[in-house]
Design a protein around this motif. Structure first.
Motif, PDB file in Angstrom:
ATOM      1  N   ARG A 259       0.832  -1.204   0.000  1.00 35.33           N
ATOM      2  CA  ARG A 259       0.000   0.000   0.000  1.00 35.33           C
ATOM      3  C   ARG A 259       0.862   1.248   0.000  1.00 35.33           C
ATOM      4  NH1 ARG A 259      -5.125  -0.869   0.806  1.00 35.33           N
ATOM      5  NH2 ARG A 259      -5.574  -3.058   1.186  1.00 35.33           N
ATOM      6  N   VAL A 260       0.290   2.308  -0.510  1.00 36.29           N
ATOM      7  CA  VAL A 260       1.035   3.567  -0.542  1.00 36.29           C
ATOM      8  C   VAL A 260       0.230   4.653   0.164  1.00 36.29           C
ATOM      9  CG1 VAL A 260       0.153   4.076  -2.880  1.00 36.29           C
ATOM     10  CG2 VAL A 260       2.173   5.255  -2.058  1.00 36.29           C
ATOM     11  N   ALA A 261       0.932   5.501   0.902  1.00 38.60           N
ATOM     12  CA  ALA A 261       0.294   6.646   1.553  1.00 38.60           C
ATOM     13  C   ALA A 261       0.431   7.876   0.654  1.00 38.60           C
ATOM     14  CB  ALA A 261       0.962   6.904   2.902  1.00 38.60           C
ATOM     15  N   PRO A 284      -4.831   0.252  -3.759  1.00 38.07           N
ATOM     16  CA  PRO A 284      -3.924  -0.064  -2.653  1.00 38.07           C
ATOM     17  C   PRO A 284      -3.362   1.190  -1.973  1.00 38.07           C
ATOM     18  CG  PRO A 284      -2.812  -0.421  -4.754  1.00 38.07           C
ATOM     19  CD  PRO A 284      -4.232  -0.053  -5.075  1.00 38.07           C
ATOM     20  N   ILE A 285      -4.229   1.855  -1.238  1.00 36.26           N
ATOM     21  CA  ILE A 285      -3.869   3.114  -0.591  1.00 36.26           C
ATOM     22  C   ILE A 285      -3.892   2.905   0.915  1.00 36.26           C
ATOM     23  CG2 ILE A 285      -4.563   5.519  -0.230  1.00 36.26           C
ATOM     24  CD1 ILE A 285      -5.833   5.392  -3.059  1.00 36.26           C
ATOM     25  N   GLY A 286      -2.820   3.290   1.572  1.00 38.63           N
ATOM     26  CA  GLY A 286      -2.761   3.206   3.029  1.00 38.63           C
ATOM     27  C   GLY A 286      -3.304   4.500   3.621  1.00 38.63           C
ATOM     28  N   ARG A 287      -2.409   5.238   4.267  1.00 35.99           N
ATOM     29  CA  ARG A 287      -2.867   6.468   4.895  1.00 35.99           C
ATOM     30  C   ARG A 287      -3.102   7.591   3.902  1.00 35.99           C
ATOM     31  NH1 ARG A 287       0.131   7.474  10.536  1.00 35.99           N
ATOM     32  NH2 ARG A 287      -1.174   5.926  11.573  1.00 35.99           N
ATOM     33  N   LEU A 288      -4.075   8.422   4.229  1.00 39.90           N
ATOM     34  CA  LEU A 288      -4.225   9.691   3.526  1.00 39.90           C
ATOM     35  C   LEU A 288      -3.819  10.773   4.516  1.00 39.90           C
ATOM     36  CD1 LEU A 288      -7.562   9.008   1.636  1.00 39.90           C
ATOM     37  CD2 LEU A 288      -5.297   9.328   0.606  1.00 39.90           C
ATOM     38  N   ILE A 289      -2.766  11.478   4.176  1.00 45.81           N
ATOM     39  CA  ILE A 289      -2.209  12.493   5.076  1.00 45.81           C
ATOM     40  C   ILE A 289      -2.684  13.855   4.611  1.00 45.81           C
ATOM     41  CG2 ILE A 289      -0.073  13.509   5.948  1.00 45.81           C
ATOM     42  CD1 ILE A 289       1.274  10.758   5.278  1.00 45.81           C
ATOM     43  N   ARG A 372     -10.648   4.053  11.349  1.00 47.72           N
ATOM     44  CA  ARG A 372     -10.888   3.070  10.285  1.00 47.72           C
ATOM     45  C   ARG A 372     -10.672   3.663   8.903  1.00 47.72           C
ATOM     46  NH1 ARG A 372     -16.764   0.560  11.782  1.00 47.72           N
ATOM     47  NH2 ARG A 372     -16.175  -0.343  13.784  1.00 47.72           N
ATOM     48  N   PHE A 373     -10.893   4.973   8.802  1.00 47.22           N
ATOM     49  CA  PHE A 373     -10.733   5.624   7.505  1.00 47.22           C
ATOM     50  C   PHE A 373      -9.288   6.042   7.249  1.00 47.22           C
ATOM     51  CE2 PHE A 373     -15.218   5.869   8.364  1.00 47.22           C
ATOM     52  CZ  PHE A 373     -15.797   5.622   7.127  1.00 47.22           C
ATOM     53  N   SER A 374      -8.450   5.873   8.279  1.00 50.41           N
ATOM     54  CA  SER A 374      -7.011   6.039   8.104  1.00 50.41           C
ATOM     55  C   SER A 374      -6.579   7.395   7.515  1.00 50.41           C
ATOM     56  CB  SER A 374      -6.509   4.900   7.209  1.00 50.41           C
ATOM     57  OG  SER A 374      -5.218   4.526   7.569  1.00 50.41           O
ATOM     58  N   PHE A 375      -7.118   8.441   8.117  1.00 49.50           N
ATOM     59  CA  PHE A 375      -6.640   9.785   7.783  1.00 49.50           C
ATOM     60  C   PHE A 375      -5.711  10.251   8.896  1.00 49.50           C
ATOM     61  CE2 PHE A 375     -10.241   9.905   4.992  1.00 49.50           C
ATOM     62  CZ  PHE A 375      -9.971  10.891   4.044  1.00 49.50           C
ATOM     63  N   VAL A 376      -4.685  10.977   8.560  1.00 52.62           N
ATOM     64  CA  VAL A 376      -3.974  11.733   9.577  1.00 52.62           C
ATOM     65  C   VAL A 376      -3.864  13.158   9.060  1.00 52.62           C
ATOM     66  CG1 VAL A 376      -2.634   9.880  10.634  1.00 52.62           C
ATOM     67  CG2 VAL A 376      -1.749  11.045   8.635  1.00 52.62           C
ATOM     68  N   SER A 377      -3.656  14.104   9.955  1.00 52.92           N
ATOM     69  CA  SER A 377      -3.616  15.480   9.485  1.00 52.92           C
ATOM     70  C   SER A 377      -2.554  16.277  10.210  1.00 52.92           C
ATOM     71  CB  SER A 377      -4.984  16.140   9.673  1.00 52.92           C
ATOM     72  OG  SER A 377      -5.143  16.563  11.006  1.00 52.92           O
ATOM     73  N   GLY A 378      -2.248  17.403   9.620  1.00 50.27           N
ATOM     74  CA  GLY A 378      -1.301  18.318  10.230  1.00 50.27           C
ATOM     75  C   GLY A 378      -1.402  19.655   9.514  1.00 50.27           C
ATOM     76  N   LYS A 379      -0.698  20.660  10.049  1.00 54.69           N
ATOM     77  CA  LYS A 379      -0.753  21.967   9.409  1.00 54.69           C
ATOM     78  C   LYS A 379       0.641  22.537   9.238  1.00 54.69           C
ATOM     79  CE  LYS A 379      -2.040  25.489  12.125  1.00 54.69           C
ATOM     80  NZ  LYS A 379      -2.833  26.259  13.130  1.00 54.69           N
TER      81      LYS A 379
END
Ligand SMILES: *Cc1c(COP(=O)(O)O)cnc(C)c1O
Length: 480
Positions: A259-261, A284-289, A372-379
């Motif tokens: 998988r790729v983020a 095949p998608i892992g995290r969405l940043i 479960r939706f595997s999002f992470v975030s930042g600014k």
């Protein structure tokens, strides 16, 4: 494939075909359209898709969403949209044939080039398809449309380049007089196509946007002059963006199971929403940043569960201006999935938002299930942006634009060992020379076709920021 509204609570929800929702905006209940279910792509089929060219893959993906345009016609539209000639503006011309090449910077870390189209920003990827779909659908129906919009830069130019010379389509694009960069003005105002009308209003962007709203709310005028829009809530734009997530996730992985983020500089949540949908379809998608700039309404939600659109003075102009949003117009699509596709919940939540309020999911099960939706975030801040542009240039010899830098900064913060990670390039540095100069002390290179565009002759009407003058301008030119 049928489309439903995120807010349709009626016992028999109305179901629309793709071409029925193509030219419209919001659903009548104020919601956004989404597929009734996401098409599922099996791993074997995905694996076979690794061989396909961009246009071939676009046809496969889009035909899952569009089943009311004959296959041969859709194929022709897609082939006409995704030609190497239209996407060779960027660096590395030997990769131009790939449309969205991945540039590996080191093992596991790459840049997904999405900005090689005519206006040097990723919005060309979807907008050019929209232009061809609009022209096709209008011709079938024997109709015409007058697209009205307001822009502070990227969207307006992508729309104009995508719609220029198209039969049955006229564009009236409002921009704030004297407030865009010389390059942005030249990009838009130098278009000489008879169906493109640039209107510089004496005011700021919000004045331009208010005029667009007022004209669109005049229902008699709107229907008489067949006023339409190409804004970021348009479903076809999201669908077109799903393609490059599928393409890049297959390009970055070699075998089933990897998988790729993706790191996505975000504003209206349109780009990353497409990543979410590609993942729901099986790519095949892992995290969405998710990365925001100082206007951090989305980062706040993913960290805290509170969605609080900002009021006017709280949203400000930054050096990644295409992410300066007060509310994220596509976010409702994701929340619909988050709350288990229950339109009554979305209707209640956006009842608050549409009244200028906010909502808080922090104490709900929905927020508990967000992982479960595997999002992470930042600014990212202006200082971060400058530092990241410098760091990436020093380390990899690569110049990135300020928006891409926001994504890169948050990507690196969330990188883990063995992660495959692609940062999305949402614009080329040439569009934001001032910030590049500040970071690197030198100017970014321009694609040859853009050399000296500031000297080309410009076509623009300067009008006062009032609704009547804009309406009169449209009346005068809608018959040309
Ligand atoms: C529009 C834009 C964004 C934000 O994309 P959304 O789909 O609104 O989240 C980011 N970077 C650039 C350069 C853009 O033009």
């Amino acid at each position: 494939m049928r489309y439903i509204s995120t807010r349709d609570v009626s016992p028999n929800p109305s179901k629309k075909t793709f071409t029925e929702i193509l030219l419209g905006g919001l659903a009548p209940d104020g919601g956004l359209y989404l597929p009734e279910t996401y098409p599922q792509i099996e791993p074997d089929e995905l694996h076979r898709w690794r061989r396909l060219s961009y246009a071939e893959l676009a046809f496969e993906v889009l035909s899952r969403f569009i089943d009311d345009i004959p296959g041969a016609d859709l194929k022709a539209l897609v082939d006409k949209t995704y030609t190497p000639a239209a996407y060779c503006n960027g660096r590395d011309p030997k990769n131009a044939g790939e449309i969205t090449p991945v540039r590996w910077l080191e093992p596991g870390l790459g840049l997904l080039e999405l900005s090689n189209g005519p206006t040097l920003a990723f919005k060309d990827m979807a907008m050019r398809l929209l232009g061809n779909l609009f022209e096709y659908a209008l011709e079938k129906r024997g109709e015409t449309i007058n697209i009205l919009g307001a822009t502070s830069g990227d969207t307006g130019s992508a729309a104009e380049y995508a719609m220029r010379g198209k039969r049955g389509i006229r564009v009236f694009m409002l921009s704030p007089h004297g407030r865009m960069s010389a390059f942005q003005r030249a990009q838009m105002y130098s278009l000489q196509d008879a169906n493109i009308h640039n209107i510089a209003v004496r005011g700021v962007f919000d004045d331009a946007q208010d005029i667009v709203k007022a004209v669109s709310n005049d229902h008699a005028f709107k229907s008489r002059y067949r006023i339409g829009a190409v804004n970021s809530i348009n479903w076809a734009r999201v669908a077109a963006q799903v393609v490059y997530y599928v393409k890049a996730s297959l390009a970055a992985t070699k075998s089933i199971g990897e998988r790729v983020a993706f790191a996505v500089p975000s504003g209206n949540f349109g780009n990353i929403c497409a990543g979410h949908i590609a993942r729901m379809m099986g790519a095949p998608i892992g995290r969405l940043i998710l990365a925001t700039n100082e206007n951090d309404v989305l980062d706040e939600f993913f960290r805290t569960g509170v969605y609080r659109p900002r009021k006017a003075p709280e949203t400000f102009t930054t050096s990644s201006p295409s992410m300066d949003i007060s509310k994220a117009s596509n976010f409702e699509r994701f929340v619909f999935d988050l709350v288990g596709r229950d339109p009554s919940i979305v209707r209640d939540l956006w009842g608050e938002i549409d009244n200028g309020g906010s909502f808080d999911l922090s104490k709900t099960l929905y927020f508990a299930h967000l992982p479960r939706f595997s999002f992470v975030s930042g600014k990212s801040s202006h200082a971060d942006r400058i530092e990241t542009i410098r760091k990436v240039y020093e380390k990899y010899g690569l110049m990135i634009d300020p928006h891409t830098a926001d994504g890169f900064k948050v990507a690196l913060e969330n990188r883990t060992p063995n992660m495959l990670l692609l940062a999305l390039e949402t614009a080329l540095p040439a569009k934001f020379a001032e910030t590049i100069m500040e970071a690197l002390g030198k100017l970014p290179a321009r694609p040859p076709a853009m050399e000296g565009i500031e000297r080309f002759s410009q076509r623009v009407a300067v009008l006062d920021a009032d609704v009547r003058s804009v309406k009169r301008f449209i009346e005068r030119h809608a018959a040309d």
